[in-house]
Motif scaffolding. Structure first.
Motif, short mmCIF file in Angstrom:
data_model
loop_
_atom_site.label_atom_id
_atom_site.label_comp_id
_atom_site.label_asym_id
_atom_site.label_seq_id
_atom_site.Cartn_x
_atom_site.Cartn_y
_atom_site.Cartn_z
N TYR A 9 0.82 -1.21 0.00
CA TYR A 9 0.00 0.00 0.00
C TYR A 9 0.86 1.26 0.00
O TYR A 9 0.53 2.25 -0.66
N ALA A 10 1.99 1.23 0.73
CA ALA A 10 2.89 2.38 0.72
C ALA A 10 3.50 2.58 -0.67
O ALA A 10 3.58 3.70 -1.17
N GLU A 11 3.92 1.48 -1.29
CA GLU A 11 4.48 1.58 -2.64
C GLU A 11 3.43 2.05 -3.64
O GLU A 11 3.72 2.85 -4.53
N LYS A 12 2.20 1.57 -3.49
CA LYS A 12 1.13 1.99 -4.38
C LYS A 12 0.84 3.48 -4.22
O LYS A 12 0.63 4.20 -5.21
N GLU A 13 0.86 3.97 -2.98
CA GLU A 13 0.61 5.39 -2.73
C GLU A 13 1.73 6.25 -3.32
O GLU A 13 1.47 7.30 -3.90
N ARG A 14 2.98 5.80 -3.18
CA ARG A 14 4.09 6.54 -3.77
C ARG A 14 3.98 6.59 -5.28
O ARG A 14 4.25 7.63 -5.90
N LYS A 15 3.60 5.48 -5.90
CA LYS A 15 3.45 5.47 -7.36
C LYS A 15 2.33 6.41 -7.79
O LYS A 15 2.47 7.12 -8.80
N GLU A 16 1.23 6.43 -7.05
CA GLU A 16 0.14 7.33 -7.40
C GLU A 16 0.55 8.79 -7.25
O GLU A 16 0.19 9.64 -8.08
N GLN A 17 1.31 9.10 -6.20
CA GLN A 17 1.77 10.48 -6.03
C GLN A 17 2.72 10.89 -7.14
O GLN A 17 2.63 12.01 -7.65
N ARG A 18 3.64 9.99 -7.52
CA ARG A 18 4.54 10.30 -8.63
C ARG A 18 3.77 10.49 -9.92
O ARG A 18 4.08 11.39 -10.73
N LYS A 19 2.74 9.67 -10.14
CA LYS A 19 1.93 9.80 -11.34
C LYS A 19 1.18 11.13 -11.36
O LYS A 19 1.10 11.80 -12.39
N LYS A 20 0.63 11.53 -10.19
CA LYS A 20 -0.09 12.80 -10.12
C LYS A 20 0.85 13.97 -10.38
O LYS A 20 0.49 14.92 -11.08
N ARG A 21 2.05 13.94 -9.81
CA ARG A 21 3.01 15.02 -10.05
C ARG A 21 3.42 15.09 -11.50
O ARG A 21 3.54 16.18 -12.08
N ARG A 22 3.60 13.90 -12.13
CA ARG A 22 3.98 13.90 -13.54
C ARG A 22 2.87 14.47 -14.41
O ARG A 22 3.12 15.26 -15.32
N LEU A 23 1.62 14.07 -14.14
CA LEU A 23 0.50 14.59 -14.90
C LEU A 23 0.33 16.09 -14.68
O LEU A 23 0.00 16.84 -15.61
#
Length: 309
Positions: free
Chosen positions: A243-257
């Protein structure tokens, strides 16, 4: 009647010979164009491709030796080249592409993709019947000529099959060596399958005991074909909080978008980072001040009280 039949046969034979000559010429020209024309990496829904523009194809064809009057194919003008390329398209030597375009805030995906160096995305048009001499119309090759390595590999496979069929007549030493090789290969394949089963069992045990929180993999890079032989065995294992890794990936994706949409600039990201660093420094300084104040209070207490402390 017999004369007419003979003439028809001769005409039919001449037409067949003409068709063979045209196909042979198309194969020769297509092979030349594939070696000479510059292609760019792109993507379709199914896979990655290499595409080129219609104008680049015509330019390459007009600069070739087929522009000379001595060749079987004489292309005097660009219209002649376009007509020949239309024949190549009809015979499916290459396929037409349609670029995907999505407008976002007054800008097109094409310009954004070119700025960031990302591959363009296309839809394949199978029913295109007209070739366009335009830098904005793109195509991809479907015709793939057989190189010398294809013949070498095919011949090697054929010789290998023949050699396998003649194993009973090999000399005794060769049969023993072949037996050792096949047994060793079977053992390696069996060990690989056993490793995959052990990895899966360990993953299920850790995943079930942690209720899906932790993911444990033994030799996590063993199936990565992009790494070398040594790199595939590093690291020995990996344990991740899902869940922590999933949250980090989602945050990176949001920043990239957000960066792609222009909502977050580089200066804002830098200022946010500096604010976080400043907050951490201020918390550390407050902790140090509190510790120093406690020491001063202890120093101001009489000796009898210090003993109690």
């Amino acid at each position: 009647m017999a004369g007419a039949t003979k003439e028809e046969k001769e005409q039919e034979a001449a037409n067949k010979e003409k068709v063979k000559k045209i196909k042979r010429l198309m194969n020769e020209v297509s092979k030349y164009l594939q070696n000479e024309i510059k292609t760019t990496e792109g993507k379709t829904k199914e896979s990655s491709i290499k595409y080129f523009s219609g104008a680049a194809l015509v330019d390459t064809l007009m600069c070739s030796s087929w522009n000379d009057p001595n060749e079987d194919l004489h292309l005097e003008t660009r219209e002649d080249a376009v007509e020949f390329c239309t024949g190549l398209l009809s015979n499916e030597f290459f396929i037409a592409l349609k670029q995907k375009s999505k407008k976002k805030k007054g800008d097109t995906e094409t310009s954004k993709t070119k700025k960031k160096g990302k591959p363009l995305r296309f839809d394949v048009i199978f029913d295109a019947d007209e070739f366009l001499d335009s830098p904005e119309q793109f195509y991809m090759w479907k015709y793939s000529p057989m190189g010398i390595w294809a013949y070498v590999i095919g011949g090697g496979l054929l010789l290998g099959v023949i050699a396998m069929a003649l194993v009973p007549v090999w000399p005794g030493e060769a049969q023993i060596a072949f037996q050792y090789i096949t047994n060793g290969s079977g053992i390696l394949v069996g060990l690989l399958f056993a490793l995959m089963i052990v990895r899966l069992i360990l993953f299920v045990i850790v995943w079930g005991s942690s209720r899906g929180v932790y993911h444990f993999w033994l030799l996590p890079n063993i199936n990565d074909d992009k790494l070398g032989i040594i790199e595939t065995f590093k690291p020995l294992y990996s344990l991740q909080d899902y869940y922590a890794e999933k949250e980090r990936k989602e945050q990176r994706k949001k920043r990239r978008l957000a960066r792609e949409r222009g909502e977050v600039s580089s200066s804002e990201v830098t200022s946010a980072t500096e604010e976080k660093r400043g907050a951490s420094r201020s918390s550390l300084s407050r902790g140090n001040d509190e510790a120093q104040g406690e020491e001063e209070e202890v120093e101001g207490v009489p000796p009898e009280s210090k003993k109690d402390i």
